[in-house]
Design an enzyme around this catalytic site. Structure first.
Site, PDB file in Angstrom:
ATOM      1  N   TYR A   1       3.128   3.015  -0.371  1.00  0.00           N
ATOM      2  CA  TYR A   1       3.339   2.394  -1.927  1.00  0.00           C
ATOM      3  C   TYR A   1       4.205   3.418  -2.421  1.00  0.00           C
ATOM      4  CZ  TYR A   1      -0.393  -0.887  -1.001  1.00  0.00           C
ATOM      5  OH  TYR A   1      -1.206  -1.859  -0.356  1.00  0.00           O
ATOM      6  N   HIS A  21       3.071  -3.598  -4.147  1.00  0.00           N
ATOM      7  CA  HIS A  21       2.890  -3.939  -2.890  1.00  0.00           C
ATOM      8  C   HIS A  21       3.588  -2.797  -2.173  1.00  0.00           C
ATOM      9  CE1 HIS A  21       1.591  -8.056  -3.689  1.00  0.00           C
ATOM     10  NE2 HIS A  21       2.436  -8.268  -4.543  1.00  0.00           N
ATOM     11  N   LYS A  55       8.778  -5.532   4.813  1.00  0.00           N
ATOM     12  CA  LYS A  55       8.747  -4.120   4.885  1.00  0.00           C
ATOM     13  C   LYS A  55       9.604  -3.452   5.878  1.00  0.00           C
ATOM     14  CE  LYS A  55       3.690  -4.467   4.015  1.00  0.00           C
ATOM     15  NZ  LYS A  55       3.721  -4.801   2.567  1.00  0.00           N
TER      16      LYS A  55
END
Length: 337
Positions: free
Chosen positions: A278, A284, A315
């Protein structure tokens, strides 16, 4: 037009220079055109050239004496049919932007071709990425699976700028008790732990810390530990943690580097990696990060699984190659050509 084959290259005469001028095929010189094997086979299949004594199957059989030729040819054919001009070297291929070609523009990609079970040496990849960067090129890996399907990955050596809006240095201190590799701290004595993204509530009175968090906080002089009421040194605690986790040394180096850049790493177990990361006030996680000892190799299949999972949860996928206490971040990202 007719070509000759000398066991390494295919050659065309003066008339072959038109292929270079129109499509960027081959390398001209002294009134001839030298074709790489991939170019020659492709042009033979497309009936742009003739090679006396050879048809497709016979030439492919000859060229396949090089065990990696066929996979290179699959990549060459795919990129050509997508509208790219390309030449061999300095890795496997130099690829030009669409609409450009040798003599009419600069190559944009350097492409390395690998099979799904090939081992990727992260140190070698990082060196090739650096070479590509010095040449102002983008480094790609073209992975070929057992069915001839191709997947392209852009690879970067990511310098990982610090997270915006995060203060990597805190001031609070805490005292905790070690229970094997797990540490517990009375929440009321150190509320800053949860506020700064360390640990998780164990119950209403205690905060539980992971081994990587403990080692980082001990290094920062923000946490002291006891075991059965006796002080526990950092070295003694690491020995305990290493007994439960053989990767703790690399994980701790990666965790420390991420924290000092302002990120808040948490366990990435449910994603199959060391940390989800993070930063910048984002609720998120932005990254998946996995620590690798120096000299580590992984198969392209293993890297593919990691990248696909990371992309499916939106991601980035970073591998942190650990050299002593330094980290080199290598990012793999699947791209469409």
């Amino acid at each position: 037009m007719k070509a000759t084959y000398d066991g390494t290259w295919l050659w065309l005469g003066q008339d072959g220079l038109a292929l270079y001028e129109s499509g960027g095929y081959g390398r001209p010189g002294k009134g001839k055109l030298r074709l790489a094997p991939e170019e020659g086979l492709y042009l033979l299949v497309r009936k742009r050239i003739e090679l006396p004594g050879y048809d497709f199957e016979k030439l492919l059989q000859e060229l396949s004496k090089d065990p990696v030729f066929f996979r290179r040819y699959l990549v060459y054919r795919d990129l050509r049919e997508r509208g790219y001009a390309l030449q061999t070297g300095p890795h496997d291929f130099r690829v030009f932007r669409r609409g450009e070609r040798p003599g009419k523009g600069q190559s944009y990609y350097l492409v390395r071709v690998l099979a799904e079970r090939d081992l990727v040496d992260f140190a070698c990849v990082a060196a090739e990425v650096e070479t590509a960067g010095n040449m102002r090129k983008t480094y790609l890996i073209a992975a070929v699976d057992d069915e001839g399907e191709l997947t392209y990955y852009e690879v970067k050596v990511d310098h990982l700028a610090g997270a915006e809006g995060e203060d990597p240095v805190g001031e609070g201190t805490a005292r905790g008790e070690a229970f094997g590799p797990t540490g517990l701290v009375a929440t009321g004595t150190a509320p800053w732990l949860l506020e700064e993204g360390y640990g998780k509530p164990f119950d209403q009175e205690r905060t539980m810390l992971s081994p990587a968090e403990i080692l980082y906080l001990m290094d920062e002089k923000r946490l002291t530990l006891t075991e059965n009421g006796a002080p526990l040194t950092r070295e003694a605690y690491q020995a305990v943690a290493a007994g439960a986790d053989s990767e703790i040394v690399e994980k701790a180096v990666l965790y420390t580097d991420l924290r000092r850049r302002g990120y808040a790493p948490k366990t990435g177990y449910k994603f199959g990696h060391h940390f989800r990361v993070y930063g910048g006030g984002v609720k998120h996680s932005l990254l998946l990060a996995h620590a690798l000892p120096a000299g580590t190799t992984l198969t392209m299949a293993a890297i593919s699984r990691s990248v696909r999972l990371a992309h499916s949860v939106k991601k980035k996928m970073l591998f942190g190659s650990v050299h002593n206490n330094d980290i080199q971040y290598i990012e793999f990202a699947r791209i469409k050509m």
